[in-house]
Design an enzyme around this catalytic site. Structure first.
Site, mmCIF file in Angstrom:
data_model
loop_
_atom_site.group_PDB
_atom_site.id
_atom_site.type_symbol
_atom_site.label_atom_id
_atom_site.label_comp_id
_atom_site.label_asym_id
_atom_site.label_seq_id
_atom_site.Cartn_x
_atom_site.Cartn_y
_atom_site.Cartn_z
ATOM 1 N N GLU A 1 9.930 37.270 0.376
ATOM 2 C CA GLU A 1 10.311 36.807 1.721
ATOM 3 C C GLU A 1 10.068 37.838 2.816
ATOM 4 O O GLU A 1 10.938 38.641 3.123
ATOM 5 C CB GLU A 1 11.801 36.445 1.723
ATOM 6 C CG GLU A 1 12.194 35.456 0.640
ATOM 7 C CD GLU A 1 13.510 34.761 0.967
ATOM 8 O OE1 GLU A 1 13.848 34.660 2.155
ATOM 9 O OE2 GLU A 1 14.185 34.337 0.032
ATOM 10 N N HIS B 1 8.095 40.212 14.831
ATOM 11 C CA HIS B 1 7.422 39.712 16.025
ATOM 12 C C HIS B 1 8.017 38.346 16.347
ATOM 13 O O HIS B 1 8.361 37.594 15.434
ATOM 14 C CB HIS B 1 5.913 39.585 15.751
ATOM 15 C CG HIS B 1 5.139 39.018 16.901
ATOM 16 N ND1 HIS B 1 4.685 39.806 17.930
ATOM 17 C CD2 HIS B 1 4.752 37.748 17.180
ATOM 18 C CE1 HIS B 1 4.040 39.037 18.809
ATOM 19 N NE2 HIS B 1 4.063 37.785 18.366
HETATM 20 P P1 ADP Z 1 12.193 28.818 4.766
HETATM 21 O O1 ADP Z 1 13.428 28.786 3.963
HETATM 22 O O2 ADP Z 1 11.416 27.543 4.703
HETATM 23 O O3 ADP Z 1 11.369 30.028 4.485
HETATM 24 P P2 ADP Z 1 13.149 30.125 7.148
HETATM 25 O O4 ADP Z 1 14.378 29.728 7.889
HETATM 26 O O5 ADP Z 1 13.171 31.376 6.351
HETATM 27 O O6 ADP Z 1 12.710 28.902 6.298
HETATM 28 O O7 ADP Z 1 12.013 30.207 8.227
HETATM 29 C C1 ADP Z 1 10.769 30.697 7.864
HETATM 30 C C2 ADP Z 1 9.645 30.125 8.675
HETATM 31 O O8 ADP Z 1 9.777 30.473 10.040
HETATM 32 C C3 ADP Z 1 8.333 30.730 8.243
HETATM 33 O O9 ADP Z 1 7.752 30.001 7.180
HETATM 34 C C4 ADP Z 1 7.491 30.658 9.505
HETATM 35 O O10 ADP Z 1 6.789 29.438 9.529
HETATM 36 C C5 ADP Z 1 8.514 30.691 10.628
HETATM 37 N N1 ADP Z 1 8.596 31.960 11.353
HETATM 38 C C6 ADP Z 1 8.670 32.080 12.699
HETATM 39 N N2 ADP Z 1 8.769 33.360 13.100
HETATM 40 C C7 ADP Z 1 8.786 34.105 11.955
HETATM 41 C C8 ADP Z 1 8.865 35.516 11.717
HETATM 42 N N3 ADP Z 1 8.969 36.404 12.721
HETATM 43 N N4 ADP Z 1 8.829 35.943 10.421
HETATM 44 C C9 ADP Z 1 8.746 35.062 9.421
HETATM 45 N N5 ADP Z 1 8.663 33.737 9.588
HETATM 46 C C10 ADP Z 1 8.684 33.229 10.841
HETATM 47 N N1 RBF Z 2 19.508 39.003 0.380
HETATM 48 C C1 RBF Z 2 20.472 39.520 -0.400
HETATM 49 O O1 RBF Z 2 21.200 38.797 -1.040
HETATM 50 N N2 RBF Z 2 20.640 40.876 -0.512
HETATM 51 C C2 RBF Z 2 19.863 41.745 0.178
HETATM 52 O O2 RBF Z 2 20.054 42.963 0.043
HETATM 53 C C3 RBF Z 2 18.867 41.227 1.041
HETATM 54 N N3 RBF Z 2 18.057 42.046 1.754
HETATM 55 C C4 RBF Z 2 17.101 41.528 2.578
HETATM 56 C C5 RBF Z 2 16.286 42.381 3.306
HETATM 57 C C6 RBF Z 2 15.308 41.880 4.136
HETATM 58 C C7 RBF Z 2 14.447 42.814 4.918
HETATM 59 C C8 RBF Z 2 15.122 40.479 4.250
HETATM 60 C C9 RBF Z 2 14.072 39.915 5.146
HETATM 61 C C10 RBF Z 2 15.933 39.628 3.524
HETATM 62 C C11 RBF Z 2 16.934 40.132 2.675
HETATM 63 N N4 RBF Z 2 17.761 39.291 1.950
HETATM 64 C C12 RBF Z 2 18.714 39.821 1.110
HETATM 65 C C13 RBF Z 2 17.297 37.933 1.709
HETATM 66 C C14 RBF Z 2 17.993 36.883 2.438
HETATM 67 O O3 RBF Z 2 19.103 36.553 1.664
HETATM 68 C C15 RBF Z 2 16.975 35.735 2.450
HETATM 69 O O4 RBF Z 2 15.919 36.066 3.270
HETATM 70 C C16 RBF Z 2 17.662 34.491 2.908
HETATM 71 O O5 RBF Z 2 18.504 34.063 1.914
HETATM 72 C C17 RBF Z 2 16.657 33.413 3.235
HETATM 73 O O6 RBF Z 2 16.103 32.854 2.090
HETATM 74 MG MG MG Z 3 12.334 31.962 4.313
#
Ligand code: ADP
Ligand code: RBF
Ligand code: MG
Length: 326
Positions: free
Chosen positions: A241, A246
């Site tokens: 993930e 940005h």
């Molecule tokens: P999902 O659970 O489907 O990944 P998220 O809530 O994590 O949903 O949102 C992720 C989506 O948001 C990405 O797939 C992308 O299309 C969009 N998005 C917009 N800005 C960003 C960003 N800065 N970084 C990552 N994803 C972004």
């Molecule tokens: N999820 C966790 O449960 N523990 C973490 O330490 C953790 N660290 C993260 C660090 C970064 C930089 C990012 C982008 C996500 C992290 N998450 C972590 C994941 C987060 O739980 C996940 O992105 C959301 O659940 C969306 O699927």
């Molecule tokens: Mg996501």
């Protein structure tokens, strides 16, 4: 049984180049660190000694780094009995209470504690931390060993809260995740299909990493990412993930996303509250944002793999990418 024959002869392994065993992330670094600081280190395993020697001869400098090697065939009882570790201490002329064991298996942890030693567990199976509670500390990977916690010289390769790693490159179409990132955390993560490069992903430990992200039609951006099971949400699948640092103001599902992962920040962790998880992820973002301006990380922004996906044919594991970035 030709396999047993080959196992029993260390030189054969090396001569024929049957060395396809990759060291765990952080193993080389740890062994070199201990050696260069003059910390006596032993290798103690239930495998027969010849088997151990065969395996370590594949890795340059390893054999010379151990002041003792003890195999299961050299003591009466293997782990979980303490014999192997007691024998290792004896050969290093030191007291068990002066020894720190690093173990990936439960019998090994039991053996180390029974020998009267300190034990760090690095479970080889994920999500099994609780089972290792008899260890003095449970860590996620060898990258997380903090020697200074044990009276040993600290690593000096951390830079501004980051650890440089041998870069790896993965990419693919942005897929739907749990829809949680933006909604629950206010932090969108552009999930990648982990199954497309499961071997590369499983080779690396779960954790928080950072690097550069290329979107084919948009450009290259700084990114910080989590790889693993998100302990706070206790996922059953390992997810990849990246959070691109940005503001896009829109989604970009299905677009080709390419990553150059250049450094490590920390293991994934659980948090007492959603707020503390969110705060920590923002802190990761600040660390990555700043570190990526360092020349050692900044140079990977120009990797052709990130900018011109079609040139690389259909590869999604980026195996050619490192070459192309040089
Ligand atoms: P999902 O659970 O489907 O990944 P998220 O809530 O994590 O949903 O949102 C992720 C989506 O948001 C990405 O797939 C992308 O299309 C969009 N998005 C917009 N800005 C960003 C960003 N800065 N970084 C990552 N994803 C972004
Ligand atoms: N999820 C966790 O449960 N523990 C973490 O330490 C953790 N660290 C993260 C660090 C970064 C930089 C990012 C982008 C996500 C992290 N998450 C972590 C994941 C987060 O739980 C996940 O992105 C959301 O659940 C969306 O699927
Ligand atoms: Mg996501």
């Amino acid at each position: 049984m030709p396999l047993e024959l080959s196992y029993s002869n260390a030189t054969l392994w090396c001569v024929f180049g049957w060395c396809n065993i990759k060291p765990l992330p952080g193993a080389n670094r740890l062994i070199k660190h201990l050696r260069s600081n003059g910390v006596p280190t032993a290798l103690a395993s239930n495998s027969p000694r010849s088997n151990i020697e065969a395996k370590i001869c594949c890795h340059q400098g390893w054999k010379e780094s151990f002041s003792a090697i003890v195999g299961g065939d050299e003591v009466e009882k293997g782990k979980p009995s303490p014999d192997i570790f007691s024998e290792a201490a004896k050969r290093m002329n030191t007291a068990p209470s002066n020894c720190l064991v690093i173990e990936d298996s439960l019998p090994g942890v039991t053996a180390g504690k029974a020998a009267g030693m300190y034990v760090i567990a690095v479970p080889s199976v994920p999500k099994k931390t609780a089972e290792f509670s008899t260890a003095d500390e449970v860590i996620n990977s060898l990258l997380d060993v903090r020697p200074e916690n044990w009276g040993l010289p600290p690593f000096n390769d951390w830079i501004e809260g980051t650890l440089p790693i041998e870069p790896w490159f993965i990419g693919g179409p942005v897929i739907k995740g749990f829809g949680r990132g933006s909604k629950v955390l206010g932090i969108p993560t552009a999930n990648l299909p982990a199954e497309n490069f499961s071997d590369v992903v499983s080779e690396h430990t779960s954790g928080v990493y950072f690097g550069w992200a290329g979107l084919s039609t948009r450009g290259v951006y700084k990114m910080v990412m989590s790889i693993g099971w998100n302990p706070y949400f206790d996922n059953t699948e390992k997810t990849v993930e990246p959070w691109l640092l940005h503001d896009f103001g829109e989604d970009f599902y299905d677009e080709e996303l390419r990553l150059a992962i250049v450094g490590y920040i920390r293991p994934e962790a659980n948090f007492p509250s959603l707020e503390s998880l969110i705060e920590r992820i923002h802190e990761d973002g600040r660390i990555a944002e700043k570190a990526l301006d360092l020349p050692m990380y900044a140079k990977y922004k120009d990797s052709p793999y990130l900018r011109n996906p079609l040139q690389q044919g259909s590869t999604t594991d980026g195996s050619q990418a490192e070459l192309n970035s040089k």
